[in-house]
Scaffold this active site. Structure first.
Site, PDB file in Angstrom:
ATOM      1  N   SER A   1      -3.521  -0.724  12.529  1.00  0.00           N
ATOM      2  CA  SER A   1      -4.193  -1.982  11.936  1.00  0.00           C
ATOM      3  C   SER A   1      -5.496  -2.429  12.930  1.00  0.00           C
ATOM      4  O   SER A   1      -5.312  -2.101  14.121  1.00  0.00           O
ATOM      5  CB  SER A   1      -3.234  -3.129  11.916  1.00  0.00           C
TER       6      SER A   1
ATOM      7  N   TYR B   1       3.123  -7.998  17.462  1.00  0.00           N
ATOM      8  CA  TYR B   1       2.688  -7.081  16.365  1.00  0.00           C
ATOM      9  C   TYR B   1       1.321  -6.154  16.693  1.00  0.00           C
ATOM     10  O   TYR B   1       1.349  -5.053  16.623  1.00  0.00           O
ATOM     11  CB  TYR B   1       2.085  -8.070  15.189  1.00  0.00           C
TER      12      TYR B   1
ATOM     13  N   ILE C   1       0.994  -1.131  -0.105  1.00  0.00           N
ATOM     14  CA  ILE C   1       0.025  -0.144   0.044  1.00  0.00           C
ATOM     15  C   ILE C   1       0.812   1.299   0.173  1.00  0.00           C
ATOM     16  O   ILE C   1       0.504   2.239  -0.397  1.00  0.00           O
ATOM     17  CB  ILE C   1      -0.920   0.016   1.145  1.00  0.00           C
ATOM     18  N   GLY C   2       2.121   0.997   0.413  1.00  0.00           N
ATOM     19  CA  GLY C   2       3.146   2.418   0.378  1.00  0.00           C
ATOM     20  C   GLY C   2       3.397   2.482  -1.106  1.00  0.00           C
ATOM     21  O   GLY C   2       3.245   3.910  -1.448  1.00  0.00           O
TER      22      GLY C   2
END
Length: 307
Positions: A143, A170, A31-32
C-alpha cells in the site's frame, strides 16, 4: 519486457492462463475477489484461501471459471501450517492479498499485533512453506501507506505495545510487505530459483477493508473518500493482475499511474527509501523467521554481516 507505463491496460489483456494454478488469499471480497474472477475467466484454476469458508463458497459461486475454496487464517500460524502441509500440487502463482487495516488494538492467535501478524507474518510463513511448490511468482499486496507515519520497522517494539496507533501499525505492516518482497527476491536469485517476487498496491480502492478502521471518525472519512475519490475494486485489482501475469523484473512494484498513485492504469511505481533498504529487509527477514519458526526453504546461505 513490459512497458513501464501501461496506459489503458485492463483485465481483457490478461494472457491465456489455462493450466495454471493460482492461490489468492483473502479472495472472498474486494480486490481479492475481483482478481480471482479475472484470473479464473482467463483460464486459471484459482484457490480462494479464506478465513470463512462459507463466505468463500458464496464468493466462488459468483466467479466464472475453475475455483476451489480452502480455509486459511493468516492470524493463526497453525492454520497457515495446515494449509501449506495439505498442498501437494505445483503452484504457479501465490497472491498474498489478504489484509486488515487500522484496527483497534488486537492480537493474533500467536500473540502478535494483528496488522503486523496478519499482513506480514502470516504471509511470510505461508510463502516460505509453499515455496517448494511455486513455479512462477509471488505477488504481495502492499500500500501507499508504507510511506505513512515514521516509515520504519519498530524492531524494539514490533507489537507497538508502548504506544499503539492503528495508523502506525498499518503503515508498519505495509512497509514490511515491501521489505519482504525485496529480501525474498534476493534470496530467490541467490538460490538460482526462477521464481520472482513482486509487489503491488491498488491505489485508493473502494473496498470493505476500510470499514474495519477502529476510529468512527476515520471510518466516516473513508466512506466519503470511497464515494468521491476512490476507484472501484475492478480498477484496484489491476496492479495485482498486472504483477501476477506480465513479464516484469523481480522485486518490481506495481501501482496506479494517476495522481499520487491513487487511481489509474497499472504501471511500475517507486517506493520509499525505507522500503528499499536491503539491510533492513534482511534484518526483518531474520526476525520474521525467529517469530514464525519458518525459514527460507531453498538452501540459500545467509550472507555475512557487513563490517
Amino acid at each position: 519486457m513490459a512497458e513501464k507505463s501501461t496506459g489503458t491496460w485492463n483485465a481483457t489483456h490478461l494472457p491465456d492462463l489455462t493450466g495454471r494454478t493460482v492461490v489468492v488469499t483473502g479472495a472472498n471480497s474486494g480486490i481479492g475477489l475481483t482478481a480471482t474472477d479475472a484470473l479464473a475467466r482467463a483460464g486459471a484454476h484459482v484457490v480462494l484461501a479464506v478465513r470463512d469458508v462459507e463466505r468463500g463458497r458464496a464468493a466462488a459461486a459468483r466467479v466464472r471459471g475453475s475455483t476451489v475454496v480452502r480455509r486459511l487464517d493468516l492470524a493463526d500460524l497453525s492454520s497457515v501450517r495446515g494449509f501449506a502441509a495439505a498442498w501437494q500440487d505445483p503452484l504457479h502463482t501465490l497472491v498474498n492479498n489478504a489484509g486488515v487495516m487500522m484496527l483497534p488494538r488486537q492480537r493474533t492467535v500467536d500473540g502478535f499485533e494483528m496488522q503486523f501478524g496478519t499482513n506480514h507474518l502470516g504471509h511470510f510463513a505461508l510463502t516460505n512453506l509453499l515455496l517448494p511448490h511455486i513455479t512462477d511468482r509471488v505477488v504481495t499486496v502492499s500500500s501507499g501507506a508504507h510511506r505513512w507515519s515514521d516509515e520504519r520497522i519498530h524492531f524494539d517494539d514490533l507489537n507497538l505495545t508502548s504506544v499503539y496507533d492503528p495508523r502506525r501499525a498499518y503503515a508498519q505492516s505495509k512497509l514490511a510487505n515491501l521489505l519482504f518482497t525485496l529480501e525474498l527476491q534476493r534470496r530467490l536469485t541467490a538460490s538460482g530459483s526462477p521464481v520472482r517476487a513482486l509487489a503491488a498496491h491498488p491505489g485508493y480502492a473502494a473496498t470493505n477493508l476500510q470499514s474495519h478502521a477502529g476510529s468512527p471518525v476515520m471510518r466516516g472519512f473513508m466512506r466519503i473518500g470511497n464515494r468521491f475519490v476512490a476507484q472501484d475494486d475492478r480498477a484496484g485489482a489491476l496492479p495485482t493482475l498486472y504483477a501476477a501475469t506480465q513479464d516484469l523484473p523481480g522485486a518490481s512494484y506495481v501501482g496506479p499511474d494517476g495522481f499520487a498513485e491513487m487511481r489509474g492504469g497499472p504501471t511500475l511505481v517507486g517506493r520509499s527509501r525505507a522500503a528499499s533498504d536491503p539491510l533492513t529487509a534482511r534484518r526483518l527477514w531474520r526476525v520474521s523467521e525467529e517469530l514464525t519458526h519458518v525459514r527460507f526453504p531453498l538452501g540459500e546461505r545467509e550472507p555475512a554481516a557487513p563490517k
